[in-house]
Design a protein around this motif. Structure first.
Motif, PDB file in Angstrom:
ATOM      1  N   SER A 106     -32.596 -23.746  13.956  1.00  0.00           N
ATOM      2  CA  SER A 106     -33.968 -23.859  14.474  1.00  0.00           C
ATOM      3  C   SER A 106     -34.554 -22.458  14.621  1.00  0.00           C
ATOM      4  O   SER A 106     -33.819 -21.484  14.755  1.00  0.00           O
ATOM      5  N   LEU A 107     -35.884 -22.396  14.644  1.00  0.00           N
ATOM      6  CA  LEU A 107     -36.543 -21.083  14.645  1.00  0.00           C
ATOM      7  C   LEU A 107     -36.085 -20.210  15.824  1.00  0.00           C
ATOM      8  O   LEU A 107     -35.829 -19.019  15.676  1.00  0.00           O
ATOM      9  N   HIS A 108     -35.936 -20.821  17.011  1.00  0.00           N
ATOM     10  CA  HIS A 108     -35.546 -19.996  18.170  1.00  0.00           C
ATOM     11  C   HIS A 108     -34.098 -19.522  18.071  1.00  0.00           C
ATOM     12  O   HIS A 108     -33.715 -18.568  18.738  1.00  0.00           O
ATOM     13  N   LYS A 109     -33.287 -20.190  17.243  1.00  0.00           N
ATOM     14  CA  LYS A 109     -31.901 -19.737  17.023  1.00  0.00           C
ATOM     15  C   LYS A 109     -31.876 -18.602  16.003  1.00  0.00           C
ATOM     16  O   LYS A 109     -31.131 -17.641  16.143  1.00  0.00           O
ATOM     17  N   LYS A 110     -32.675 -18.743  14.953  1.00  0.00           N
ATOM     18  CA  LYS A 110     -32.726 -17.705  13.913  1.00  0.00           C
ATOM     19  C   LYS A 110     -33.374 -16.428  14.473  1.00  0.00           C
ATOM     20  O   LYS A 110     -32.936 -15.327  14.183  1.00  0.00           O
ATOM     21  N   TYR A 111     -34.432 -16.602  15.288  1.00  0.00           N
ATOM     22  CA  TYR A 111     -35.128 -15.436  15.874  1.00  0.00           C
ATOM     23  C   TYR A 111     -34.826 -15.449  17.373  1.00  0.00           C
ATOM     24  O   TYR A 111     -33.718 -15.144  17.766  1.00  0.00           O
ATOM     25  N   ASN A 112     -35.792 -15.844  18.189  1.00  0.00           N
ATOM     26  CA  ASN A 112     -35.528 -15.978  19.631  1.00  0.00           C
ATOM     27  C   ASN A 112     -36.604 -16.894  20.212  1.00  0.00           C
ATOM     28  O   ASN A 112     -37.549 -17.259  19.518  1.00  0.00           O
ATOM     29  N   GLU A 113     -36.456 -17.270  21.479  1.00  0.00           N
ATOM     30  CA  GLU A 113     -37.365 -18.266  22.063  1.00  0.00           C
ATOM     31  C   GLU A 113     -38.820 -17.791  22.083  1.00  0.00           C
ATOM     32  O   GLU A 113     -39.744 -18.553  21.790  1.00  0.00           O
ATOM     33  N   ALA A 114     -39.013 -16.520  22.456  1.00  0.00           N
ATOM     34  CA  ALA A 114     -40.391 -16.016  22.537  1.00  0.00           C
ATOM     35  C   ALA A 114     -41.048 -16.099  21.163  1.00  0.00           C
ATOM     36  O   ALA A 114     -42.212 -16.531  21.036  1.00  0.00           O
ATOM     37  N   THR A 115     -40.305 -15.714  20.122  1.00  0.00           N
ATOM     38  CA  THR A 115     -40.865 -15.773  18.764  1.00  0.00           C
ATOM     39  C   THR A 115     -41.199 -17.217  18.395  1.00  0.00           C
ATOM     40  O   THR A 115     -42.234 -17.487  17.764  1.00  0.00           O
ATOM     41  N   ALA A 116     -40.346 -18.164  18.806  1.00  0.00           N
ATOM     42  CA  ALA A 116     -40.598 -19.573  18.472  1.00  0.00           C
ATOM     43  C   ALA A 116     -41.863 -20.086  19.168  1.00  0.00           C
ATOM     44  O   ALA A 116     -42.664 -20.815  18.567  1.00  0.00           O
ATOM     45  N   VAL A 117     -42.064 -19.709  20.433  1.00  0.00           N
ATOM     46  CA  VAL A 117     -43.282 -20.129  21.148  1.00  0.00           C
ATOM     47  C   VAL A 117     -44.511 -19.539  20.453  1.00  0.00           C
ATOM     48  O   VAL A 117     -45.490 -20.238  20.157  1.00  0.00           O
ATOM     49  N   LEU A 118     -44.433 -18.243  20.159  1.00  0.00           N
ATOM     50  CA  LEU A 118     -45.593 -17.572  19.557  1.00  0.00           C
ATOM     51  C   LEU A 118     -45.863 -18.072  18.145  1.00  0.00           C
ATOM     52  O   LEU A 118     -47.028 -18.266  17.750  1.00  0.00           O
TER      53      LEU A 118
END
Ligand code: GRG
Length: 296
Positions: A106-118
């Motif tokens: 998932s996006l927040h796993k590949k990057y991080n939670e803040a990036t996924a929200v944004l």
């Protein structure tokens, strides 16, 4: 019977599906350039191998209403972008907390939670820009489509559906509450695939609207059944998770048998509506019937 020259573009259903998948992917590729971390993460989510159900429905309904496919490209791109944003946010730990999506982290796993929200936030703006920039329609039509989409995904539509889904984790919900939740969190975006071309073609009627509603609700009911019946590997996302999270979806609350019966009734009704709309020989009919039988 539509403008698409199916004999030259495709020989069968799977070719037709990949034709539409490639078409919306091409549109998205030319619209989203990976210039920074947010764009890069958006491209990561959008390029993941989703089924592109909403763009495909949008193109097929457009074709059935004799609209030009290139006029529909921006709407198809906007729909896939909004759908992908909803998956990115749905996967966050504060929502459904999923590490796997479309067969990849998932996006927040590949990057991080803040990036996924944004990234999710940016995808919403991006989708509306796509609609407003569509050169094929008048400014008034673009504004209407943007308003329709905003209402569809807002606090009386998709977001409310997601809020109810979370609320029902901690309380019982009756049958009509669960069906309304299915319609709002998933159905309304699929209904939009019907309502947008109907609005542009000025061809709305009760049969088309009912067809969109049934296909939308059924899509979520099938998703809930597959969550219980299929492996994570096959689905490309974690299966069996709704029971673990105490979700009140239809098969968990009323049983798989009753869910299959309801889906059979919706499928028969959809089939009748397609015939009454003289669409039984259009690929839209095949596609919708295949959606009822999908296993992924
Ligand atoms: C605003 C923080 C915040 C969260 C919003 C809007 C939202 C979260 C969630 C929407 C609800 C949702 C994700 C419903 C699931 C709908 C569904 C059946 C998804 C799967 O669709 P497919 O099978 O997936 O078309 P692919 O990957 O093939 O595109």
């Amino acid at each position: 019977m539509g403008k698409l020259n199916l004999s030259t573009t495709t020989q069968n259903n799977s070719n037709l599906e990949s034709f539409f998948q490639q078409r919306v992917d091409q549109f998205l590729k030319t619209h989203i350039k990976s210039n920074n971390i947010i764009d890069e993460s958006i491209v990561y989510a959008l390029e993941a191998p989703g089924k592109r159900v909403r763009p495909t429905l949008l193109y097929l309904v457009s074709d059935a209403l004799t609209l030009e496919l290139d006029h529909a490209d921006a709407i198809a791109g906007a729909l896939e972008t909004i759908h992908t944003y909803s998956l990115v946010h749905d996967d966050l730990p504060c929502m459904d907390d999923d590490d796997l999506r479309r067969g990849q982290p998932s996006l927040h796993k590949k990057y991080n939670e803040a990036t996924a929200v944004l990234a999710g936030d940016a995808m919403q703006s991006m989708a509306i820009e796509m609609l407003l920039d569509n050169q094929h329609f008048t400014e008034k039509q673009n504004n209407l489509l943007a308003k329709m989409l905003l209402e569809t995904i807002g606090s009386k539509g998709m977001i409310l559906g997601q809020a109810l889904d979370i609320e029902y984790e901690s309380r019982e919900a009756n049958e009509s509450e669960i069906l309304l939740m299915c319609e709002l969190k998933t159905g309304v975006l699929i209904e939009f695939c019907f309502l947008a071309p109907l609005m542009i073609a000025d061809a709305s009627n009760e049969k088309w609207e009912r067809l969109g509603k049934i296909v939308g609700i059924s899509f979520q009911l099938i998703d809930d059944l597959l969550d219980l019946q299929e492996t994570s590997e096959n689905l490309g996302k974690k299966s069996q998770k709704d029971i673990i999270r105490n979700k009140k979806n239809y098969p968990i609350s009323f049983g798989e048998k009753k869910t299959v019966e309801l889906l059979d009734a919706y499928k028969a009704e959809a089939n009748n509506l397609l015939q009454e709309l003289n669409l039984d020989e259009h690929y839209l009919s095949n596609y919708i019937m295949n959606l009822f039988d999908r296993r992924i």
